[in-house]
Motif scaffolding. Structure first.
Motif, PDB file in Angstrom:
ATOM      1  N   LEU A  74      -7.198   1.043  -4.929  1.00 28.52           N
ATOM      2  CA  LEU A  74      -5.836   0.843  -5.424  1.00 28.52           C
ATOM      3  C   LEU A  74      -5.026   0.015  -4.427  1.00 28.52           C
ATOM      4  CD1 LEU A  74      -4.872   4.282  -7.006  1.00 28.52           C
ATOM      5  CD2 LEU A  74      -4.685   2.054  -8.113  1.00 28.52           C
ATOM      6  N   GLY A  75      -5.238   0.247  -3.138  1.00 26.96           N
ATOM      7  CA  GLY A  75      -4.566  -0.557  -2.119  1.00 26.96           C
ATOM      8  C   GLY A  75      -4.971  -2.018  -2.203  1.00 26.96           C
ATOM      9  N   ARG A  76      -6.242  -2.269  -2.455  1.00 27.15           N
ATOM     10  CA  ARG A  76      -6.711  -3.653  -2.590  1.00 27.15           C
ATOM     11  C   ARG A  76      -6.098  -4.327  -3.811  1.00 27.15           C
ATOM     12  NH1 ARG A  76     -12.914  -2.160  -1.163  1.00 27.15           N
ATOM     13  NH2 ARG A  76     -12.683  -2.180   1.110  1.00 27.15           N
ATOM     14  N   LEU A  83       1.815  -6.858  -3.305  1.00 24.29           N
ATOM     15  CA  LEU A  83       2.709  -5.714  -3.127  1.00 24.29           C
ATOM     16  C   LEU A  83       2.307  -4.979  -1.850  1.00 24.29           C
ATOM     17  CD1 LEU A  83       2.648  -4.399  -6.803  1.00 24.29           C
ATOM     18  CD2 LEU A  83       4.479  -5.701  -5.718  1.00 24.29           C
ATOM     19  N   PRO A  84       2.626  -5.542  -0.670  1.00 25.08           N
ATOM     20  CA  PRO A  84       2.143  -4.937   0.562  1.00 25.08           C
ATOM     21  C   PRO A  84       2.715  -3.551   0.829  1.00 25.08           C
ATOM     22  CG  PRO A  84       3.674  -6.708   1.048  1.00 25.08           C
ATOM     23  CD  PRO A  84       3.406  -6.754  -0.429  1.00 25.08           C
ATOM     24  N   LEU A  90      -0.668   3.388  -0.292  1.00 28.49           N
ATOM     25  CA  LEU A  90      -1.953   3.824  -0.845  1.00 28.49           C
ATOM     26  C   LEU A  90      -3.007   3.980   0.253  1.00 28.49           C
ATOM     27  CD1 LEU A  90      -1.824   1.635  -4.034  1.00 28.49           C
ATOM     28  CD2 LEU A  90      -1.848   4.129  -3.987  1.00 28.49           C
ATOM     29  N   TYR A  91      -3.024   3.058   1.200  1.00 27.49           N
ATOM     30  CA  TYR A  91      -3.954   3.201   2.324  1.00 27.49           C
ATOM     31  C   TYR A  91      -3.606   4.436   3.158  1.00 27.49           C
ATOM     32  CZ  TYR A  91      -5.817  -1.467   1.384  1.00 27.49           C
ATOM     33  OH  TYR A  91      -6.418  -2.550   0.806  1.00 27.49           O
ATOM     34  N   ARG A  92      -2.317   4.733   3.279  1.00 24.71           N
ATOM     35  CA  ARG A  92      -1.914   5.931   4.023  1.00 24.71           C
ATOM     36  C   ARG A  92      -2.434   7.188   3.329  1.00 24.71           C
ATOM     37  NH1 ARG A  92       4.071   5.928   4.886  1.00 24.71           N
ATOM     38  NH2 ARG A  92       3.827   5.605   2.688  1.00 24.71           N
ATOM     39  N   GLU A  93      -2.424   7.204   1.994  1.00 28.41           N
ATOM     40  CA  GLU A  93      -2.980   8.342   1.245  1.00 28.41           C
ATOM     41  C   GLU A  93      -4.463   8.518   1.569  1.00 28.41           C
ATOM     42  OE1 GLU A  93      -1.480  10.601  -0.730  1.00 28.41           O
ATOM     43  OE2 GLU A  93       0.461   9.664  -0.348  1.00 28.41           O
ATOM     44  N   ALA A 111      -2.237  -5.246   5.087  1.00 30.78           N
ATOM     45  CA  ALA A 111      -0.982  -5.132   4.332  1.00 30.78           C
ATOM     46  C   ALA A 111       0.222  -5.132   5.274  1.00 30.78           C
ATOM     47  CB  ALA A 111      -1.000  -3.863   3.480  1.00 30.78           C
ATOM     48  N   LEU A 112       0.056  -4.533   6.448  1.00 29.28           N
ATOM     49  CA  LEU A 112       1.142  -4.533   7.427  1.00 29.28           C
ATOM     50  C   LEU A 112       1.446  -5.957   7.891  1.00 29.28           C
ATOM     51  CD1 LEU A 112       0.178  -1.372   9.502  1.00 29.28           C
ATOM     52  CD2 LEU A 112       2.302  -1.685   8.220  1.00 29.28           C
TER      53      LEU A 112
END
Length: 166
Positions: A74-76, A83-84, A90-93, A111-112
């Motif tokens: 989902l992050g990708r 949508l960074p 999502l990556y944090r999840e 993303a950062l």
């Protein structure tokens, strides 16, 4: 006589707790339906259908919230949609489920950088290097993204509205 009611209550508690624990799945076992939805989401993403991929992947997470790979995918998708901020969340999840997931750390670092937070991305790179204990592809990719820097955006000039002529 007073002790017998306490003993019966304790025995019932032990039986109910042991029964509920034996019916649960281990934390490492992901629901097969969630894995199937993840595979469908990946194929939709590779086909270019980002909306369908998002729907499938969100369903995979709803079926089994421990599906870390679905959060990463989902992050990708969020990164592909540029949508960074959403991708970082999502990556944090995924990282909440497994803090040493180098794929999620690399994705979050990417993303950062897109968001302009290069210092935090360097923190992710340092963490990846600590986990890998050497060179790994995720560290090389993130180092290249950090070296490239955040995307350059230009300000949009908005023309003032002209008053309507009567």
């Amino acid at each position: 006589m007073r002790f017998s009611t306490v003993a019966v209550a304790a025995a019932l508690t032990v039986v109910s707790v042991s029964t509920s624990l034996s019916g649960q799945r281990p934390d490492t076992q992901i629901d097969a339906r969630s894995l199937q939805l993840l595979a469908q989401g990946r194929s939709l993403k590779s086909a270019g259908n980002l909306d369908g991929a998002t729907d499938m992947l969100e369903t995979a997470v709803a079926v089994d919230p421990r599906n870390r790979a679905a959060f990463v995918e989902l992050g990708r998708v969020a990164e592909a949609r540029e949508l960074p901020g959403k991708a970082i969340r999502l990556y944090r999840e995924a990282l909440l489920l497994e803090p040493n997931d180098v794929t999620a750390l690399q994705g979050q670092g990417s993303a950062l950088v897109m968001k302009g937070a290069v210092v935090r991305a360097r923190d992710n790179l340092a963490k990846i290097r600590t986990i890998c204990k050497g060179q790994c592809p995720e560290a090389v990719q993130l180092a290249a993204i950090i070296a490239k820097g955040p995307p350059i955006t230009t300000a949009q000039v908005v023309k003032p509205a002209t008053p309507a002529k009567d």
